[in-house]
Motif scaffolding. Structure first.
Motif, PDB file in Angstrom:
ATOM      1  N   GLY A 298       0.808  -1.209   0.000  1.00 51.18           N
ATOM      2  CA  GLY A 298       0.000   0.000   0.000  1.00 51.18           C
ATOM      3  C   GLY A 298       0.843   1.261   0.000  1.00 51.18           C
ATOM      4  N   VAL A 299       1.944   1.239   0.749  1.00 51.91           N
ATOM      5  CA  VAL A 299       2.829   2.405   0.784  1.00 51.91           C
ATOM      6  C   VAL A 299       3.530   2.596  -0.557  1.00 51.91           C
ATOM      7  CG1 VAL A 299       4.866   3.387   1.899  1.00 51.91           C
ATOM      8  CG2 VAL A 299       3.158   2.180   3.276  1.00 51.91           C
TER       9      VAL A 299
ATOM     10  N   SER B 240       1.307   4.362  -3.237  1.00 47.90           N
ATOM     11  CA  SER B 240       0.667   5.624  -2.887  1.00 47.90           C
ATOM     12  C   SER B 240       1.535   6.768  -3.390  1.00 47.90           C
ATOM     13  CB  SER B 240       0.471   5.729  -1.368  1.00 47.90           C
ATOM     14  OG  SER B 240       1.713   5.611  -0.701  1.00 47.90           O
TER      15      SER B 240
ATOM     16  N   ASN C 139       2.926  11.281   3.798  1.00 50.25           N
ATOM     17  CA  ASN C 139       1.608  10.886   3.292  1.00 50.25           C
ATOM     18  C   ASN C 139       1.558   9.402   2.936  1.00 50.25           C
ATOM     19  OD1 ASN C 139       0.526  13.468   3.539  1.00 50.25           O
ATOM     20  ND2 ASN C 139       1.128  14.077   1.463  1.00 50.25           N
ATOM     21  N   ASN C 140       2.646   8.897   2.382  1.00 49.16           N
ATOM     22  CA  ASN C 140       2.692   7.477   2.039  1.00 49.16           C
ATOM     23  C   ASN C 140       2.586   6.598   3.282  1.00 49.16           C
ATOM     24  OD1 ASN C 140       2.992   8.202  -0.617  1.00 49.16           O
ATOM     25  ND2 ASN C 140       5.206   7.900  -0.668  1.00 49.16           N
TER      26      ASN C 140
ATOM     27  N   ARG D 220      -0.904   6.804   4.542  1.00 50.93           N
ATOM     28  CA  ARG D 220      -1.795   6.023   3.689  1.00 50.93           C
ATOM     29  C   ARG D 220      -1.664   4.530   3.982  1.00 50.93           C
ATOM     30  NH1 ARG D 220      -4.667   6.635  -1.058  1.00 50.93           N
ATOM     31  NH2 ARG D 220      -4.855   4.737  -2.322  1.00 50.93           N
TER      32      ARG D 220
ATOM     33  N   LEU E  10      -3.515   3.860   7.060  1.00 52.05           N
ATOM     34  CA  LEU E  10      -4.946   3.924   6.763  1.00 52.05           C
ATOM     35  C   LEU E  10      -5.424   2.627   6.102  1.00 52.05           C
ATOM     36  CD1 LEU E  10      -7.584   5.566   6.626  1.00 52.05           C
ATOM     37  CD2 LEU E  10      -6.794   6.450   4.401  1.00 52.05           C
ATOM     38  N   GLU E  11      -4.614   2.072   5.201  1.00 53.54           N
ATOM     39  CA  GLU E  11      -4.995   0.814   4.559  1.00 53.54           C
ATOM     40  C   GLU E  11      -5.091  -0.313   5.577  1.00 53.54           C
ATOM     41  OE1 GLU E  11      -3.212  -0.502   1.007  1.00 53.54           O
ATOM     42  OE2 GLU E  11      -2.972   1.495   0.138  1.00 53.54           O
TER      43      GLU E  11
ATOM     44  N   ASN F 256      -7.620   1.311  -5.417  1.00 55.32           N
ATOM     45  CA  ASN F 256      -6.252   1.754  -5.134  1.00 55.32           C
ATOM     46  C   ASN F 256      -5.886   1.631  -3.657  1.00 55.32           C
ATOM     47  OD1 ASN F 256      -5.771   2.401  -7.851  1.00 55.32           O
ATOM     48  ND2 ASN F 256      -6.639   4.462  -7.584  1.00 55.32           N
ATOM     49  N   PHE F 257      -6.443   0.622  -2.990  1.00 53.64           N
ATOM     50  CA  PHE F 257      -6.045   0.268  -1.633  1.00 53.64           C
ATOM     51  C   PHE F 257      -5.624  -1.205  -1.631  1.00 53.64           C
ATOM     52  CE2 PHE F 257      -8.587   4.004  -0.789  1.00 53.64           C
ATOM     53  CZ  PHE F 257      -7.918   4.629   0.258  1.00 53.64           C
TER      54      PHE F 257
ATOM     55  N   SER G 242      -5.428  -3.474   1.670  1.00 50.20           N
ATOM     56  CA  SER G 242      -6.557  -3.662   2.583  1.00 50.20           C
ATOM     57  C   SER G 242      -7.260  -4.998   2.390  1.00 50.20           C
ATOM     58  CB  SER G 242      -7.566  -2.525   2.407  1.00 50.20           C
ATOM     59  OG  SER G 242      -6.981  -1.276   2.701  1.00 50.20           O
TER      60      SER G 242
END
Length: 541
Positions: free
Chosen positions: A277-278, A281, A287-288, A291, A294-295, A344-345, A348
């Motif tokens: 996920g990183v 992103s 932010n990466n 993110r 967050l995933e 785009n996750f 997850s």
């Protein structure tokens, strides 16, 4: 009675006559009222041993209609041809040479045959070689033989979807295979063995990939977590053989390795999904990272919601309960994995599936075995497909000798670090020097997880059209392929050779209590409870 004594039976030269005489003797024995002749005939059959069994097999080969092995081969060939014929009658050109469906069916057939052929290689005193190696080589040969390559071409979208389906099945089986009771009872040595070697190898591989292969740090960790998982497909069967013969049972070595392998795989898959996920992103480093976190949160939350839903629906009073549960958990898992990639996750979906399967398994308690059997049946189909597709992704013409050499160096150095760190992790646990060394060496085989997630990064890069990421993804897949090819057979052979020489052999029976971990003060677990845990672990992969 003496006229029927087996000492007076003349053994003919013809196998057919021999079979007829055996059948006649059995019929006469059944017709007689007494049991003396029956017992005598049974003793004569038992005393004949392997020679009589070979004669009976030859009789089956020459009978009409055929029986035994020949009948099985004829049946399977007809079934395969029927599948192809039905699909061809529906799709036409797609099921002809050069079409996607033809390539998929032909690859599946060759992978199954490759696994069977490798299984026929039996070395005395050694465990059988893992069939997955034959499946992998079958796909590799199909890709690199010019004429066959053109006839069995499979589009990337199709192969990616099939590999993701196989990954879904692996994730579901991993989640269902986690035992919450074992989690609560884990000893410190099992926790160390589950977490330490995987994390250390992932970090070592990341450093090596960055400096040797020139990969970014995040891609290095993606490769690290791909390599960090141990293969239950190799370790579990080998440990069951040693346990059956009584090697290491007194200190619970086989049970320890099988239990720790479950959590080792889950950790590797979780780390891989987070790094994936990183990697895909966009934006600043902060932010990466946010993110990626967050995933993880999205995957865990979605898995918790769907997992609690499956604990109560379908209700226990419904018919075909196991089938409905298997359908729902597989359907939701496929939806989670494919939808997360679409949104785009990509990290997850896998976490959602693991959490969902784990929580659902807790709610189903002792009844989840039937669901595991259904999912296991699907795995029998997708396992040769997965390893065949992984082998078919590696083309010799596109490989750089430098990349292969540096990839092997990365693999071997990281593996050496893992073995050394595993040796340290089992210190102060009551093992002697030979047992520590055996555990360290047995903790190296790689196969199932590498095949499942080794191509995920490459597929994600292709879907996004990122050429640079495609190159990194191909490096990850190449090293994963080499890891399976090198460590799976070597690991199986090392376990088979070193086990009887390094582990203490004890006589076990059904009434003997076995230790599940070393240094255990409470020895209340019975052999029956140990066997239940082993069956759960054996059914996973």
């Amino acid at each position: 009675m003496s006229m029927y004594d087996e000492r007076h039976i003349q053994i003919p030269n013809s196998d057919t006559e021999n079979c007829l005489i055996q059948d006649a003797c059995i019929e006469k024995a059944a017709a007689m009222d007494g049991s003396t002749f029956v017992n005598s005939a049974e003793q004569s059959v038992d005393s004949a041993g392997p020679d009589l069994e070979r004669q009976q097999k030859r009789c089956h080969l020459i009978t009409c209609p055929p029986q035994g092995f020949l009948a099985s081969v004829v049946t399977k060939v007809v079934m395969i041809l029927l599948v192809w014929g039905v699909v061809w009658s529906i799709t036409g050109a797609e099921c002809q040479p050069g079409g996607n469906l033809f390539g998929i069916l032909f690859l599946l057939l060759c992978a199954v045959v490759g696994g069977k052929l490798l299984g026929l290689i039996k070395i005395p005193t050694l465990p059988p070689l893992p069939p997955l190696l034959g499946m992998l080589l079958a796909g590799f040969l199909l890709r690199n033989v010019p004429v066959i390559r053109d006839a069995t071409y499979i589009k990337h979208q199709w192969s990616s979807a099939l590999r993701n389906l196989a990954l879904v099945i692996i994730l579901v089986r991993a989640g269902l295979g986690l035992d919450p009771k074992a989690l609560r009872k884990l000893k410190a040595v099992c926790v160390r063995l589950s977490l330490g070697p995987c994390c250390v190898e992932a970090c070592a591989a990341a450093v090596l990939a960055h400096f040797l292969l020139g990969m970014p740090w995040i891609w290095g960790f993606i490769l690290g977590f791909v390599l960090g998982a141990v293969s239950p497909a190799v370790v579990v069967p080998s440990m069951l053989i040693l346990q059956k013969e009584g090697f290491g049972v007194e200190k619970g070595v086989p049970t320890l390795l099988m239990a720790a392998g479950s959590f080792d795989d889950v950790l590797a898959i979780t780390g891989f999904n987070t790094c994936l996920g990183v990697a895909f992103s966009s934006g600043s480093t902060l932010n990466n990272i946010l993110r990626g976190v967050l995933e993880v949160l999205i995957g865990v939350a979605a898995g918790a919601i769907t997992g609690f839903f499956l604990r109560f629906f379908p209700s226990k009073d419904q018919k075909s309960l196991s089938m409905k549960r298997a359908y729902l958990i597989l359907g939701l898992s496929v939806f989670a994995v494919f939808t997360s990639s679409y949104l785009n996750f990509p990290g997850s979906g896998g976490l959602c599936t693991l959490v969902m399967a784990f929580l659902a398994g807790i709610g189903w308690a002792g009844n989840k075995g039937a669901v595991e059997d259904i999912v296991g049946t699907l795995w029998n189909i997708f396992q040769p497909m997965l390893f065949g597709l992984i082998g078919a992704e590696v083309a010799v013409a596109s490989l750089s000798p430098i990349t292969v050499g540096l990839g092997i160096a990365t693999l071997m150095i990281a593996l050496t670090v893992r073995i050394f760190f595993t040796f340290l992790m089992v210190h102060f646990a009551g093992f002697n020097m030979k047992e520590k060394l055996f555990i360290s060496l047995a903790w190296m085989p790689k196969a199932t997880v590498q095949a499942a997630i080794g191509s995920v990064a490459l597929d994600t890069a292709r879907n996004r059209g990122d050429k640079e990421a495609e190159e990194f993804g191909m490096n990850v897949l190449t090293v994963a392929f080499l890891a399976i090819l090198i460590t799976a057979p070597i690991g199986a052979l090392i376990i088979g050779l070193a086990g009887p020489r390094m582990l203490h052999k004890t006589n076990t029976d059904s009434n003997t209590d076995n230790k599940t971990a070393v240094g255990e003060e409470d020895r209340g677990d019975t052999n029956e409870q140990e066997q239940e845990k082993i069956q759960v672990l054996q059914s996973r992969f």
